[in-house]
Design a protein around this motif. Structure first.
Motif, mmCIF file in Angstrom:
data_model
loop_
_atom_site.group_PDB
_atom_site.id
_atom_site.type_symbol
_atom_site.label_atom_id
_atom_site.label_comp_id
_atom_site.label_asym_id
_atom_site.label_seq_id
_atom_site.Cartn_x
_atom_site.Cartn_y
_atom_site.Cartn_z
ATOM 1 N N ARG A 216 -0.887 -0.547 -10.777
ATOM 2 C CA ARG A 216 -1.211 -2.141 -10.946
ATOM 3 C C ARG A 216 -2.101 -2.292 -12.050
ATOM 4 O O ARG A 216 -2.172 -3.304 -12.712
ATOM 5 C CB ARG A 216 -1.613 -2.519 -9.691
ATOM 6 C CG ARG A 216 -1.154 -3.111 -8.686
ATOM 7 C CD ARG A 216 0.218 -2.229 -8.170
ATOM 8 N NE ARG A 216 1.169 -2.772 -7.535
ATOM 9 C CZ ARG A 216 2.074 -2.015 -6.994
ATOM 10 N NH1 ARG A 216 2.459 -0.550 -7.565
ATOM 11 N NH2 ARG A 216 3.271 -2.349 -6.166
ATOM 12 N N ALA B 35 0.501 -4.432 -0.690
ATOM 13 C CA ALA B 35 -1.017 -4.402 -0.250
ATOM 14 C C ALA B 35 -1.187 -4.148 1.138
ATOM 15 O O ALA B 35 -1.982 -3.333 1.659
ATOM 16 C CB ALA B 35 -1.456 -5.676 -0.683
ATOM 17 N N LEU B 36 -0.170 -4.663 2.038
ATOM 18 C CA LEU B 36 -0.256 -4.163 3.753
ATOM 19 C C LEU B 36 -0.042 -2.820 3.666
ATOM 20 O O LEU B 36 -0.867 -2.256 4.745
ATOM 21 C CB LEU B 36 0.689 -5.160 4.433
ATOM 22 C CG LEU B 36 0.697 -5.065 5.587
ATOM 23 C CD1 LEU B 36 -0.634 -5.183 6.305
ATOM 24 C CD2 LEU B 36 1.899 -5.763 6.251
ATOM 25 N N THR B 37 0.847 -2.097 3.099
ATOM 26 C CA THR B 37 0.949 -0.815 3.233
ATOM 27 C C THR B 37 -0.207 0.109 2.940
ATOM 28 O O THR B 37 -0.451 0.881 3.648
ATOM 29 C CB THR B 37 2.213 -0.383 2.466
ATOM 30 O OG1 THR B 37 3.302 -1.212 2.939
ATOM 31 C CG2 THR B 37 2.674 1.376 2.708
ATOM 32 N N VAL C 156 0.784 -6.955 -8.058
ATOM 33 C CA VAL C 156 0.377 -6.866 -6.794
ATOM 34 C C VAL C 156 1.128 -7.526 -5.598
ATOM 35 O O VAL C 156 1.536 -8.705 -6.131
ATOM 36 C CB VAL C 156 -1.182 -7.122 -6.633
ATOM 37 C CG1 VAL C 156 -1.485 -6.988 -5.126
ATOM 38 C CG2 VAL C 156 -1.875 -6.338 -7.201
ATOM 39 N N ASP C 157 1.708 -6.912 -4.698
ATOM 40 C CA ASP C 157 2.702 -7.626 -3.790
ATOM 41 C C ASP C 157 2.160 -7.327 -2.232
ATOM 42 O O ASP C 157 1.218 -6.560 -2.059
ATOM 43 C CB ASP C 157 4.000 -6.978 -3.839
ATOM 44 C CG ASP C 157 4.085 -5.560 -3.611
ATOM 45 O OD1 ASP C 157 4.790 -5.138 -2.526
ATOM 46 O OD2 ASP C 157 3.472 -4.791 -4.358
ATOM 47 N N SER C 158 2.326 -8.432 -1.357
ATOM 48 C CA SER C 158 2.034 -8.752 -0.109
ATOM 49 C C SER C 158 2.238 -7.393 0.660
ATOM 50 O O SER C 158 1.573 -6.708 1.297
ATOM 51 C CB SER C 158 2.255 -9.718 0.546
ATOM 52 O OG SER C 158 3.581 -10.105 0.696
ATOM 53 N N LEU C 159 3.542 -6.756 0.529
ATOM 54 C CA LEU C 159 4.063 -5.750 1.130
ATOM 55 C C LEU C 159 3.436 -4.473 0.712
ATOM 56 O O LEU C 159 2.736 -3.508 1.704
ATOM 57 C CB LEU C 159 5.636 -5.509 1.216
ATOM 58 C CG LEU C 159 6.110 -4.504 2.199
ATOM 59 C CD1 LEU C 159 5.737 -4.606 3.543
ATOM 60 C CD2 LEU C 159 7.444 -4.413 1.992
#
Length: 133
Positions: free
Chosen positions: A80, A98-100, A93-96
């Motif tokens: 990133r 970041a959650l992972t 940065v992507d939500s999936l």
């Protein structure tokens, strides 16, 4: 009991991350075969680590899991901030993702907790006997 829960949590974390990486491999094929292959390889290694940690309850397995999760976290954040091979540019940065990574960070903490457990157990008799180490 706490060790069992930590181990189960670590196995679940490794398996969840394996599933996420396997699901994302085809989506990353557009970025190149090497990127998709890296996601697929990550999925296989994570799944294997989950099995080994679950079946072999050894500090070495916990160490491998900790190193694997730390490596994946480092690679995500580095990708990133800068361009890493085989990517052509820094990734957004992507939500999936970041959650992972949050799940993997929790798994890393569990692995580190499991690695501290044997050391604490070894020090207990010495403290009981009044011997300082």
């Amino acid at each position: 009991m706490a060790e069992r829960r930590a181990r189960e949590g670590l196995v679940l974390t490794l398996a969840a991350s394996a599933g996420a990486h396997a699901a994302l491999a085809p989506a990353h094929a557009a970025e190149g075969a090497a990127v998709a292959a890296m996601f697929a390889l990550s999925a296989v290694v994570l799944a294997a680590a989950a099995i080994v940690v679950d079946r072999h309850r050894l500090p070495a397995a916990d160490s491998v899991a900790a190193l694997l999760l730390a490596g994946l976290l480092t690679a995500y954040f580095a990708s990133r901030l800068t361009t890493l091979w085989p990517l052509a540019h820094p990734e957004p940065v992507d939500s999936l993702g970041a959650l992972t990574k949050l799940v993997e960070a929790a798994g890393l903490l569990l692995a580190l907790r499991l690695l501290q457990k044997p050391r604490a157990a070894q020090e207990l008799p010495a403290r009981h006997e009044g011997v300082a180490r």
